[in-house]
Design an enzyme around this catalytic site. Sequence first.
Site, PDB file in Angstrom:
ATOM      1  N   SER A 298       0.844  -1.198   0.000  1.00  0.00           N
ATOM      2  CA  SER A 298       0.000   0.000   0.000  1.00  0.00           C
ATOM      3  C   SER A 298       0.880   1.248   0.000  1.00  0.00           C
ATOM      4  O   SER A 298       1.876   1.320   0.691  1.00  0.00           O
ATOM      5  CB  SER A 298      -0.929   0.000   1.221  1.00  0.00           C
ATOM      6  OG  SER A 298      -0.197   0.142   2.414  1.00  0.00           O
ATOM      7  N   SER A 331       2.709  -2.323   4.153  1.00  0.00           N
ATOM      8  CA  SER A 331       2.759  -0.880   3.929  1.00  0.00           C
ATOM      9  C   SER A 331       4.083  -0.511   3.269  1.00  0.00           C
ATOM     10  O   SER A 331       5.119  -1.120   3.530  1.00  0.00           O
ATOM     11  CB  SER A 331       2.634  -0.125   5.247  1.00  0.00           C
ATOM     12  OG  SER A 331       3.749  -0.408   6.088  1.00  0.00           O
ATOM     13  N   ASP A 332       4.029   0.486   2.395  1.00  0.00           N
ATOM     14  CA  ASP A 332       5.285   1.066   1.940  1.00  0.00           C
ATOM     15  C   ASP A 332       5.914   1.799   3.124  1.00  0.00           C
ATOM     16  O   ASP A 332       5.243   2.109   4.106  1.00  0.00           O
ATOM     17  CB  ASP A 332       5.019   2.027   0.775  1.00  0.00           C
ATOM     18  CG  ASP A 332       6.273   2.276  -0.061  1.00  0.00           C
ATOM     19  OD1 ASP A 332       7.370   1.845   0.343  1.00  0.00           O
ATOM     20  OD2 ASP A 332       6.148   2.896  -1.131  1.00  0.00           O
ATOM     21  N   SER A 333       7.207   2.059   3.015  1.00  0.00           N
ATOM     22  CA  SER A 333       7.927   2.608   4.164  1.00  0.00           C
ATOM     23  C   SER A 333       7.256   3.879   4.684  1.00  0.00           C
ATOM     24  O   SER A 333       7.029   4.827   3.929  1.00  0.00           O
ATOM     25  CB  SER A 333       9.378   2.913   3.786  1.00  0.00           C
ATOM     26  OG  SER A 333       9.424   3.751   2.657  1.00  0.00           O
ATOM     27  N   ALA A 335       4.298   4.481   5.419  1.00  0.00           N
ATOM     28  CA  ALA A 335       2.921   4.771   5.018  1.00  0.00           C
ATOM     29  C   ALA A 335       1.991   4.812   6.216  1.00  0.00           C
ATOM     30  O   ALA A 335       1.062   5.629   6.269  1.00  0.00           O
ATOM     31  CB  ALA A 335       2.437   3.733   4.009  1.00  0.00           C
TER      32      ALA A 335
END
Length: 794
Positions: A298, A331-333, A335
């Site tokens: 995401s 999650s993307d970093s 996020a």
Amino acid sequence: MKRKVYRLFAWMALISIVSFKPLTSIYKDGWIDLNKNGKKDIYEDPTKPVDARTADLLSQMTLEEKTCQMATLYGWRRVLKDSLPTAAWKNAIWKDGIANIDEHLNGFTGFNKPVLTTDLVADMEKHVWGMNETQRFFIEQTRLGIPVDFTDEGIRGVEAYEATGFPTALNMGMTWNKELVYQEGIITGREARALGYTNVYAPILDVARDQRWGRLEETFGEDPYLVACMGVALAKGIQHKGQAAATAKHFAVYSANKGAREGQARTDPQVSPREVENILLYPFKKVIKEAGIMGVMSSYNDYDGIPVSGSNYWLIRRLRIEMGFTGYVVSDSDALEYLSSKHHVAANLKEAVYQAFMAGMNVRTTFRPPDSIIIYLRELVKEKRIPMDTINRRVADVLRVKFRLGLFDHPYIESAAASRKIVNSEAGQQIALQASRESIVLLKNKNNILPLSKGFEKVAVIGPNATDDDYAHTHYGPLQSKSVNLLEGIQAKLGADKVLYAKGAELVDKRWPESEVLPEPMDAGEQAKLDSAVQIAKQAQVAIVILGGNTKTAGENKSRTSLDLPGHQLELIKAIKATGKPVVVVLIGAQPMTINWIDKNIDGIIYAGYPGVKGGIAVADVLFGDYNPGGKLTLTFPRSVGQLPLNFPSKPNAQSDDGEDAKIKGLLYPFGYGLSYTSFHYSNLKIDAGKTAKDPVAVTVNLTNTGKLAGDEVVQLYIRDVLSSVTTYEKLLKGFERVHLNAGETKTLSFNIPRDELKLYNRDMKFVLEPGEFLVMIGASSEDIRQSGSFFIR
């Protein structure tokens, strides 16, 4: 199984002193006693269905163990301070398990930091042992023995010290070869598993929207259909026979960056709802449906004021209910953290944890210890704010992927010797070399200056990118696989004694990037460097000038404000041209370039993109006629950044520059453009719309190689809805095929267009097929249409 495990531990003991004595008694014939209770539980039984195994395991898990399956532990030198398990791990939060460990022992420690070269990274046998030791801690030293999913990057080959290195995704898009991308996926997934990585963060399904964006190299291009087809191929390859999971990114509406800003400005995409559906979501829908990916990342942007990673609409309704995704979301970093620290929709980190996991996130992944959010998860459950049912659903998604990957039954890499044979094999390197060749695009060939003769006595190779192959060693792929730069490739082709070299100019000047908006003339040292290149050119019969961008000018957090050649490269090419020698330009770079002077004044131009570890060989093959280029652009080349936004596909007349007041007319090169050393003729277009509402539209066309050389052509099929209730695109790519033909050979190509590909979002945002006329256009690029016809939907 028992015998194999004993051999594994015996071998490991020879390499190093293990942190924990092997618990050999849990390894049974055909199963592992993961919870150490002396009996085969349902979740330990490989013959039981995945859902039954998942339910059984969940029923045995405590809150502590469940919440540990909702966070990532970043690997050594990222978050982990230990390269191997230590006694301290028994007191760490991951003593109860962890969802995944990312980038462990792969050598990458951060941007602009040196690659690790220690034995556990660079020595494959010891690396395999280290990965097994890490996994063994979770199998043997945690109560339930839940294995770790080892995640890693892999958009141009798996990120490791050494692996098969492919051209970057943009180049793979320019091959227009789905089968080749599928082979890339198979090799990437196979090598990942051989190195201990079970989940690859690929494919990237972002559709490029702004040519200044630093991350263009990671995309397949600017067309959603092309991105989707390549994404399906790569994902299927990675997940071939369950060898690894493919985690697609970045979901959703991520690549519609605003004004090419970077860093912390990755928010506020200005895209209409129909463009979101037609362009940015299309690849995710197709890849989830056709490839069954096991993971999605995401994104950390918002859309229309709502952060994606805290949105039930995006992570549940759209992703799971509508698209049918069944894997787990990471999650993307940052996020999750951004919900409070950037978007300010959560008061603090605890509230951000609440929003993200209630919205549908499964695993928080960022460069911080996992404790920070696991503790909040436990508090939120005890406070009865997050129901246990929600926790169970999020954890079950993670466990199912681990079962599907076979981690509960085969958690270890069984043979380091086998891994050595698999990783970066000669066969894999040959496929990567073929990808490098197929990705190269011939932009101009006036008076057939190309291919060059091998009979030249002296050839000058000039330019900052002649020896700079940093693009082959960047993040998100192999880090230290042996590479061949362009100078080396040309020297190997002709013999070093025939090749004269001068750098001529640095890639960027001393005041980069400020000089993009405040340029300055060359100083004495820079002028002397240019003058030396001029002298080299005068001694040669032809000059090959290698210009463009590289890792200093593009990449994550490196968007441009201009698309002109950086530094003093334009002055360099002008000076070389002024010598009167024949000149060919090779462009390296992951972005289109506004090379108006070069396009007007240089007869031969090649765009090589980021051609991978074999790039020097591939470019030399094209330059000297040992390979006939057939790559096609997947990004529009504008004449000026003042024309942006400028993309394919576009609405009727939306990118028109007709009229006497138009300042800059036309494009440099359109989407789908690319030349060949031979020529092709299209004929005999036939269209059959079928007899029932379920029949696809069948299209056939003949292609003939009318030149004197064998070569590849990328046949592109576009459609247009002639009359519709809402404005539609002038052309939509709905089919393509790369075809190899010998001189004089003809082949009949067949395309099937499913009825769903003719649908649109009407004025009520319903996805419908409207009756009427559809135009079919087939040609060599989006602007070079050779055959056209139409059909009717009644």
